[in-house]
Design a protein around this motif. Structure first.
Motif, PDB file in Angstrom:
ATOM      1  N   GLU A  27       0.887 -10.863  -8.900  1.00 32.88           N
ATOM      2  CA  GLU A  27       1.214  -9.947  -9.999  1.00 32.88           C
ATOM      3  C   GLU A  27       0.561  -8.587  -9.796  1.00 32.88           C
ATOM      4  O   GLU A  27       1.173  -7.543 -10.041  1.00 32.88           O
ATOM      5  CB  GLU A  27       0.778 -10.549 -11.346  1.00 32.88           C
ATOM      6  N   GLU A  28      -0.681  -8.584  -9.355  1.00 28.95           N
ATOM      7  CA  GLU A  28      -1.370  -7.312  -9.135  1.00 28.95           C
ATOM      8  C   GLU A  28      -0.722  -6.529  -7.987  1.00 28.95           C
ATOM      9  O   GLU A  28      -0.569  -5.315  -8.070  1.00 28.95           O
ATOM     10  CB  GLU A  28      -2.846  -7.563  -8.846  1.00 28.95           C
ATOM     11  N   LEU A  29      -0.323  -7.236  -6.943  1.00 28.39           N
ATOM     12  CA  LEU A  29       0.349  -6.567  -5.832  1.00 28.39           C
ATOM     13  C   LEU A  29       1.667  -5.951  -6.286  1.00 28.39           C
ATOM     14  O   LEU A  29       1.954  -4.788  -6.000  1.00 28.39           O
ATOM     15  CB  LEU A  29       0.581  -7.539  -4.672  1.00 28.39           C
ATOM     16  N   ARG A  30       2.463  -6.700  -7.026  1.00 31.35           N
ATOM     17  CA  ARG A  30       3.741  -6.154  -7.504  1.00 31.35           C
ATOM     18  C   ARG A  30       3.506  -4.984  -8.462  1.00 31.35           C
ATOM     19  O   ARG A  30       4.244  -3.997  -8.445  1.00 31.35           O
ATOM     20  CB  ARG A  30       4.586  -7.251  -8.141  1.00 31.35           C
ATOM     21  N   TRP A  31       2.452  -5.062  -9.290  1.00 32.16           N
ATOM     22  CA  TRP A  31       2.107  -3.942 -10.169  1.00 32.16           C
ATOM     23  C   TRP A  31       1.759  -2.712  -9.329  1.00 32.16           C
ATOM     24  O   TRP A  31       2.206  -1.601  -9.621  1.00 32.16           O
ATOM     25  CB  TRP A  31       0.920  -4.316 -11.074  1.00 32.16           C
ATOM     26  N   ALA A  32       0.953  -2.904  -8.295  1.00 25.43           N
ATOM     27  CA  ALA A  32       0.521  -1.783  -7.458  1.00 25.43           C
ATOM     28  C   ALA A  32       1.716  -1.107  -6.782  1.00 25.43           C
ATOM     29  O   ALA A  32       1.759   0.115  -6.669  1.00 25.43           O
ATOM     30  CB  ALA A  32      -0.483  -2.269  -6.406  1.00 25.43           C
ATOM     31  N   LEU A  33       2.683  -1.891  -6.365  1.00 24.98           N
ATOM     32  CA  LEU A  33       3.868  -1.321  -5.709  1.00 24.98           C
ATOM     33  C   LEU A  33       4.788  -0.622  -6.694  1.00 24.98           C
ATOM     34  O   LEU A  33       5.407   0.387  -6.369  1.00 24.98           O
ATOM     35  CB  LEU A  33       4.634  -2.405  -4.956  1.00 24.98           C
TER      36      LEU A  33
END
Length: 186
Positions: A27-33
């Motif tokens: 979730e954090e990775l998708r948020w960052a992208l």
């Protein structure tokens, strides 16, 4: 300059979700992208495709870039999604068109490829205002997980390098063992 790459003979270790998500959640990775479903993205240092698999359902296309063909062999055997192309290449010489990516990400691999040449190449393949998300092992960490501390960069070193290559840092977080940086290209 970057350091050695992860031993492909230990690729199974990269599939340990409990261990990997301790340092960066899907979730954090998708948020960052912060990309939409039409996006084209590259995973820089994709390894077994662990994080590629988290991003692929949310975008149109992913290039899983890794310098080791053995990592791609592992990913093929595991089963790469249909919208993922496996690209065997170093980050400093990407076989991608200029301005072809909406975003790129590196999960625990920045220390392996960090160089002026690699950052120039990432800037080249990103569209203007394209996103680069980097989660990596912090030089301030204990070294109990990840590479030796002397092979790591600090978040300050990474943000300075990004700034020198035309990126604007939008978000930075330093954790006990890792850092997360989100930047946009010029």
């Amino acid at each position: 300059m970057g350091y050695h790459t992860f031993d492909a003979g230990r690729a199974d270790k990269l599939e340990d979700a409990q261990q990997r998500y301790r340092f960066l959640s899907a979730e954090e990775l998708r948020w960052a992208l912060s990309v939409d479903g039409d996006a084209t993205v590259a995973d820089l240092g994709s390894g077994t495709g662990f994080y590629t698999d988290d991003v692929a359902p949310a975008v149109d296309h992913v290039y899983a870039v890794d310098i080791q063909e053995a990592m791609h062999d592992y990913y093929r055997e595991k089963g790469a999604p249909d919208n993922v192309d496996l690209v065997t290449s170093s980050v400093d010489d990407l076989p991608l068109d200029t301005g072809s990516l909406d975003a790129a990400f590196s999960t625990m691999t920045y220390h392996e490829f960090a160089s002026d040449r690699a950052l120039r190449e990432v800037a080249r393949v990103l569209k203007p205002q394209g996103t680069l998300a980097i989660a990596d092992w912090a030089a301030s960490g204990s070294g109990s997980d990840g590479p030796p501390v002397d092979e790591r960069f600090s978040s300050d070193e990474a943000t300075a390098a990004l700034s020198q290559h035309g990126f604007t840092v939008e978000f930075e977080a330093v954790r006990p063992e890792t850092f997360l940086i989100v930047a946009t290209a010029e």
